[in-house]
Design a protein around this motif. Structure first.
Motif, PDB file in Angstrom:
ATOM      1  N   ALA A 355       0.840  -1.192   0.000  1.00 11.33           N
ATOM      2  CA  ALA A 355       0.000   0.000   0.000  1.00 11.33           C
ATOM      3  C   ALA A 355       0.872   1.237   0.000  1.00 11.33           C
ATOM      4  O   ALA A 355       1.991   1.232   0.504  1.00 11.33           O
ATOM      5  CB  ALA A 355      -0.930  -0.004   1.210  1.00 11.33           C
ATOM      6  N   VAL A 356       0.328   2.297  -0.592  1.00 15.61           N
ATOM      7  CA  VAL A 356       0.999   3.594  -0.617  1.00 15.61           C
ATOM      8  C   VAL A 356       0.047   4.616  -0.020  1.00 15.61           C
ATOM      9  O   VAL A 356      -1.140   4.636  -0.344  1.00 15.61           O
ATOM     10  CB  VAL A 356       1.386   4.001  -2.051  1.00 15.61           C
ATOM     11  N   PHE A 357       0.579   5.469   0.866  1.00 17.47           N
ATOM     12  CA  PHE A 357      -0.244   6.471   1.529  1.00 17.47           C
ATOM     13  C   PHE A 357       0.321   7.854   1.219  1.00 17.47           C
ATOM     14  O   PHE A 357       1.535   8.074   1.284  1.00 17.47           O
ATOM     15  CB  PHE A 357      -0.252   6.255   3.038  1.00 17.47           C
ATOM     16  N   ALA A 358      -0.580   8.758   0.875  1.00 17.11           N
ATOM     17  CA  ALA A 358      -0.168  10.141   0.656  1.00 17.11           C
ATOM     18  C   ALA A 358      -0.126  10.859   1.995  1.00 17.11           C
ATOM     19  O   ALA A 358      -1.081  10.815   2.767  1.00 17.11           O
ATOM     20  CB  ALA A 358      -1.144  10.839  -0.278  1.00 17.11           C
ATOM     21  N   THR A 359       0.992  11.499   2.292  1.00 12.07           N
ATOM     22  CA  THR A 359       1.140  12.241   3.542  1.00 12.07           C
ATOM     23  C   THR A 359       1.611  13.653   3.233  1.00 12.07           C
ATOM     24  O   THR A 359       1.972  13.968   2.093  1.00 12.07           O
ATOM     25  CB  THR A 359       2.158  11.556   4.473  1.00 12.07           C
ATOM     26  N   SER A 360       1.659  14.493   4.242  1.00  6.96           N
ATOM     27  CA  SER A 360       2.091  15.874   4.048  1.00  6.96           C
ATOM     28  C   SER A 360       3.565  15.957   3.686  1.00  6.96           C
ATOM     29  O   SER A 360       4.030  16.991   3.203  1.00  6.96           O
ATOM     30  CB  SER A 360       1.831  16.687   5.324  1.00  6.96           C
ATOM     31  N   THR A 361       4.301  14.888   3.921  1.00  7.93           N
ATOM     32  CA  THR A 361       5.731  14.887   3.593  1.00  7.93           C
ATOM     33  C   THR A 361       6.049  14.021   2.386  1.00  7.93           C
ATOM     34  O   THR A 361       7.212  13.755   2.093  1.00  7.93           O
ATOM     35  CB  THR A 361       6.542  14.379   4.799  1.00  7.93           C
ATOM     36  N   GLY A 362       5.016  13.546   1.702  1.00  8.89           N
ATOM     37  CA  GLY A 362       5.240  12.738   0.502  1.00  8.89           C
ATOM     38  C   GLY A 362       4.567  11.384   0.611  1.00  8.89           C
ATOM     39  O   GLY A 362       3.750  11.132   1.498  1.00  8.89           O
ATOM     40  N   LEU A 363       4.881  10.499  -0.341  1.00  7.87           N
ATOM     41  CA  LEU A 363       4.297   9.169  -0.343  1.00  7.87           C
ATOM     42  C   LEU A 363       4.968   8.292   0.705  1.00  7.87           C
ATOM     43  O   LEU A 363       6.179   8.343   0.905  1.00  7.87           O
ATOM     44  CB  LEU A 363       4.456   8.524  -1.722  1.00  7.87           C
ATOM     45  N   TYR A 364       4.160   7.482   1.344  1.00  8.51           N
ATOM     46  CA  TYR A 364       4.662   6.611   2.406  1.00  8.51           C
ATOM     47  C   TYR A 364       4.322   5.171   2.042  1.00  8.51           C
ATOM     48  O   TYR A 364       3.151   4.822   1.866  1.00  8.51           O
ATOM     49  CB  TYR A 364       4.027   7.012   3.734  1.00  8.51           C
TER      50      TYR A 364
END
Length: 736
Positions: A355-364
Motif C-alpha cells: 500500500a501507498v499512503f499520501a502524507t504531508s511529507t510525501g508518499l509513504y
C-alpha cells in the motif's frame, strides 16, 4: 555572692550561632525494605542527626567514659578535671592533657576558633551559658551528632553505618567503645590506616567504663575479646541510575532518610541478568541494556537498571531508562486499542497487501519486517505477529496520527512534541522516540485496564510532583484494554512470526510485545500481568546498529527472566473474563461469525455489544472460496499469495483500480526542471482505459500515461470504455 553574680552575668554571654540554626544533613536513600542504597554528602561530609533517645545506652556511656565522665554533675566546666589537668601539666612541664567538658567541646564544634588561652576562656563562658539554656540531654544529643569520627563521618549515626554497616541500636559494647574512642584524634586513630592505635584507644575506653561501673568484669572481658569486623573503606553506591532519579524526585526539605520504591534484591537480579545476556550478545555488536520493573497497583518502580555498568568509561552513566530511543513496534498495541474502543474487534480483518499512503511529507510505503504480505489478516494476528502494513492501515482508518499521539501523550509519553503530521502514519510503527520508563508506564496503564498513574521512585511522603489530571477510563477503554491483554498473551497467534517456543512464551499468562527499530539500532520487549510491568531496551548508546538482533532475541530473554523471577517470588495472576464477553466461531479470512460449522473455523472473543457481522452467501464464490475486494488484486497475482485455494478476487472487483497517483499526493514542480511536470498515471483491472482531467492536460507516451502538472488541486478520472466503469483520484501541485 561572687559566684552568684558571675552566674547571673552568664546571661549576657552569646551562645554560638551554629547551635541555634538547623544543620544540613546527608540524605540516606534506602530501598523499600530499609537497605541503604546511597548516602549523599553535605558540606563535603556525611552527616545525619538522630535523637538522643535513639542512641543506645552503651554508646552514651562509652562517650562519657572517653570524654567527660562527670558530664551530668558539672555545669559546663569541670573544676576537678581542670585541677587534675593543671597538676599534670606542671609535673610534665608541658600540656599533657586537657579538661574540656562535652559542653565546651560542643561550643568548639559549633564555632571553631584559633586555639589560644582567650579562646578557652570564651568557650568556657559559652559552655556555662549553654548549660543555663539547654538540658543535659539536649547538649549530649547535639554533641553526638556533631562529633568528627573520621573518614568524612560527622555524628555517631553516620559513623556506625560507615564502620560497621549497622544502625546505632545494633552496636555491641565493643563496637560502641571503638566508635567512642575515635573523636580524640580521627586522623591518627583512623582504623583503616592504623587499626592498632584505634584498638588501643577502644581498650582504654572499655577499662574506663569498667572503672565507672558501667560494665561488669565479664562484659569488659567479652568486649575486649570480641573481633571487630569493619566494613571495607568505601561508600555504598547501589542502584546508581535509580538513586540519581530518586534524588531529583525528592521534595525540598525531605529527609534525612528517603525511602524509595526500589526492591534491592530484585534490582540485583536484574543487574545480573543484564550482564549475563549482554555477554552472549557481544559478538553481535550489542553493548548495553536497560530495564524497568513497575508495580502496577501503585506505579512504583521496583527495579531500574540504566546500563550494564554505571562506572564504564564513555557511556556508563547514560541512563537507558530515560534516554530517548526509537520506539520500533512498541506503539502498535495503542493503535489497535483505539480501534477496539471505536467498535472494531480482534476478528476485524485488514488487508495486509502493499500500500501507498499520501502524507504531508510525501508518499509513504510501509513494509513488513519479513518483506512479505499475507493478504486478509485478523487484528489479533496482525498485532500478535507485529505486521507493519496492517498497523498503518488501522491508524489510517482512525483518521491518522493525531488520535494515537493524543493517547500516548495522555498516558505519559513526553517525547512526542512535534505536530502529529510530522509523524504521520509511521507513528504506529515507531518513527518517534520514547523513553523506556515512560513506555513501560504506558504499558502498565494497559495492565490497569486504562487507568493511568504516574510512575514513582520515591515513596509518596517524599515525592515532589504535580497532581495527575488523568481521567478515569471509560467502559469502552476498559473493555478494549482487556481484549488487548488477551491478544498479546496469545502465544498461538504470534507463533507464525516468532515460533512456538520463543522468549515470549510463558507457563503463566503474560501479555508481551517486542519492537525493533530501523537497522537494528534499538530493540525492545515489554510485558505485563495485572501485578507487574517489565520493560527492556537493548542496543548501543552511540546508535550503532546491532547485527541482526531483534526484540525477540535481544530484549525478550531479559524480560522473560525477570518475569520468571517475579512469578516465583511474588506470584502473578490473570484477568478474570468479564461477564459480557462471548466467544464465537469465525471464518479465519473474513472474521465473520459462522452460520454453519466448518473445520477451519477459529474461536474469537467479543464483547457482547461489539460482535462481528454474521457471514452471508455473498461472502463466497460459487466454488466456496472467499471473495476478496479490489485492494487484493496485485497481491493475489503475486507469488506471496498462499491462499489461492481458499480465496479469490471476484471478477467484478477487478474491473478498475487507480494505482498512481494515490489520492492526496502532493507534487512539487521545479520550473527549471521540465521533467518534474510529468505526473505518472497507472491503473490495473482493464485494458483500454482512458485518463481524463478537467484542469490538467493528459498525454500518452508509448504505453505510459502522464499528466502535465500545474499549480493547484486537480481531479483525475480513469474510464474503462468497454464497461463504462470509472475511478477517481486527486492531487495537489506546488511550485518550488
Amino acid at each position: 555572692m561572687l559566684l552568684a553574680t558571675a552566674w547571673m552575668a552568664m546571661k549576657f554571654v552569646p551562645v554560638p550561632a551554629g547551635l541555634l540554626r538547623a544543620r544540613a544533613e546527608s540524605l540516606e536513600f534506602t530501598d523499600r525494605h530499609g537497605a541503604t542504597l546511597r548516602e549523599t554528602r553535605v558540606e563535603e561530609r556525611f552527616a545525619r542527626d538522630v535523637p538522643l533517645a535513639d542512641a543506645p545506652v552503651n554508646l552514651v556511656r562509652a562517650m562519657l567514659a572517653a570524654e567527660d565522665k562527670r558530664f551530668f554533675e558539672h555545669r559546663g566546666v569541670d573544676v576537678l578535671a581542670l585541677a587534675r589537668a593543671a597538676a599534670g601539666n606542671v609535673r610534665g612541664r608541658r600540656v599533657t592533657s586537657g579538661a574540656s567538658t562535652i559542653t565546651q567541646q560542643l561550643v568548639k564544634l559549633a564555632e571553631p576558633r584559633p586555639r589560644t588561652w582567650r579562646t578557652k576562656v570564651i568557650e568556657a563562658a559559652q559552655a556555662l551559658r549553654l548549660e543555663q539554656l539547654w538540658t543535659k540531654e539536649q547538649i549530649l544529643g547535639a554533641y553526638l551528632n556533631r562529633l568528627d569520627f573520621g573518614n568524612l563521618n560527622t555524628g555517631c549515626a553516620a559513623a556506625a553505618g560507615y564502620y560497621f554497616g549497622k544502625p546505632l541500636a545494633d552496636l555491641s559494647d565493643a563496637e560502641a567503645a571503638f566508635l567512642a574512642g575515635l573523636p580524640k584524634n580521627p586522623t591518627r586513630l583512623n582504623p583503616h590506616a592504623i587499626f592498632t592505635a584505634a584498638k588501643r584507644r577502644q581498650e582504654t575506653v572499655l577499662r574506663r567504663m569498667r572503672e565507672n561501673g558501667w560494665l561488669t568484669a565479664a562484659q569488659t572481658d567479652r568486649a575486649l575479646q570480641e573481633t571487630l569486623r569493619l566494613q571495607p573503606p568505601r561508600r555504598l553506591f547501589r542502584a546508581p541510575h535509580f538513586v540519581d532519579l530518586a534524588w531529583r524526585a525528592v521534595a525540598a526539605g525531605a529527609g534525612p532518610e528517603i525511602v524509595t520504591t526500589l526492591d534491592l534484591d530484585l534490582n540485583r537480579f536484574v543487574e545480573d541478568t543484564v550482564r549475563e545476556r549482554l555477554a552472549k550478545l557481544r559478538e553481535q555488536n550489542v553493548s548495553n541494556a536497560a530495564v524497568v520493573v513497575l508495580d502496577n497497583r501503585s506505579g512504583e518502580v521496583l527495579a531500574l537498571v540504566g546500563s550494564e555498568n554505571y562506572f564504564a568509561p564513555d557511556s556508563g552513566q547514560v541512563n537507558g531508562a530515560t534516554a530517548r530511543r526509537s520506539a520500533g513496534s512498541t506503539l502498535k498495541p495503542f493503535t489497535y486499542l483505539l480501534a477496539l474502543e471505536r467498535g472494531a474487534t480482534p476478528a476485524s480483518v485488514v488487508a495486509d497487501v502493499p500500500a501507498v499512503f499520501a502524507t504531508s511529507t510525501g508518499l509513504y510505503r510501509p513494509e513488513n519486517y519479513s518483506r512479505r504480505c499475507l493478504g486478509p489478516v485478523r487484528y489479533r494476528a496482525a498485532l500478535a505477529t507485529s505486521l507493519n502494513i496492517p498497523a498503518v492501515k488501522v491508524l489510517a482508518s482512525l483518521g491518522g496520527a493525531a488520535a494515537l499521539q493524543e493517547r500516548l501523550r495522555g498516558w505519559g509519553l513526553t517525547t512526542l512534541e512535534e505536530p502529529a503530521e510530522r509523524y504521520g502514519l509511521g507513528l504506529t510503527i515507531g518513527n518517534a522516540e520514547t523513553r523506556l520508563v515512560e513506555l513501560t508506564n504506558a504499558y502498565a496503564t494497559l495492565a490497569r485496564l486504562g487507568e493511568w498513574k504516574p510512575w514513582r521512585v520515591v515513596r509518596e511522603e517524599n515525592v515532589s510532583r504535580s497532581a495527575s489530571n488523568a481521567q478515569p477510563p471509560t467502559a469502552e477503554t476498559r473493555a478494549a484494554c482487556w481484549l488487548i491483554a488477551e491478544m498479546l498473551s496469545d502465544n498461538a497467534a504470534r507463533t507464525p512470526a516468532f515460533g512456538m517456543n520463543s522468549a515470549l512464551r510463558f507457563d503463566f499468562p503474560v501479555a508481551c510485545k517486542t519492537g525493533t527499530s530501523t537497522d537494528f539500532r534499538d530493540n525492545w520487549a515489554l510485558g505485563y500481568t495485572p501485578e507487574f510491568t517489565v520493560g527492556v531496551w537493548v542496543g548501543n548508546f552511540d546508535g550503532s546498529p546491532m547485527l541482526e538482533v531483534s526484540g525477540v532475541t535481544g530484549a525478550a530473554p531479559i524480560m522473560h527472566a525477570v518475569f520468571e523471577r517475579l512469578h516465583a517470588r511474588f506470584g502473578t495472576s490473570w484477568y478474570a473474563q468479564p461477564a459480557e464477553i462471548v466467544e464465537c466461531a469465525v471464518h479465519p479470512l473474513t472474521g465473520k461469525r459462522l452460520a454453519q460449522p466448518r473445520p477451519d473455523a477459529v474461536r474469537e472473543k467479543f464483547f457482547r455489544d461489539h460482535l462481528q457481522p454474521l457471514e452471508s452467501p455473498e461472502d463466497y464464490a460459487e466454488d466456496g472460496r472467499v471473495k476478496l475486494g479490489v485492494e487484493y488484486i496485485a497481491w493475489s497475482e503475486s507469488a506471496e499469495n498462499t491462499l489461492a485455494a481458499q480465496a479469490m478476487v471476484e471478477a467484478g472487483a477487478a474491473a478498475l483500480r487507480v494505482v498512481a497517483p494515490v489520492a492526496g499526493t502532493v507534487f512539487l514542480v521545479d520550473p527549471d526542471l521540465p521533467s518534474s511536470r510529468r505526473v505518472p498515471l497507472e491503473a490495473v483491472g482493464a485494458d483500454g482505459v482512458r485518463w481524463e482531467s478537467a484542469s490538467l492536460e493528459v498525454g500518452v507516451e508509448g504505453e505510459r500515461a502522464f499528466a502535465f502538472a500545474k499549480q493547484g488541486e486537480h481531479r483525475l478520472t480513469l474510464r474503462d470504455a468497454a464497461t463504462g466503469r470509472s475511478a477517481e483520484t486527486w492531487i495537489r501541485v506546488k511550485s518550488l
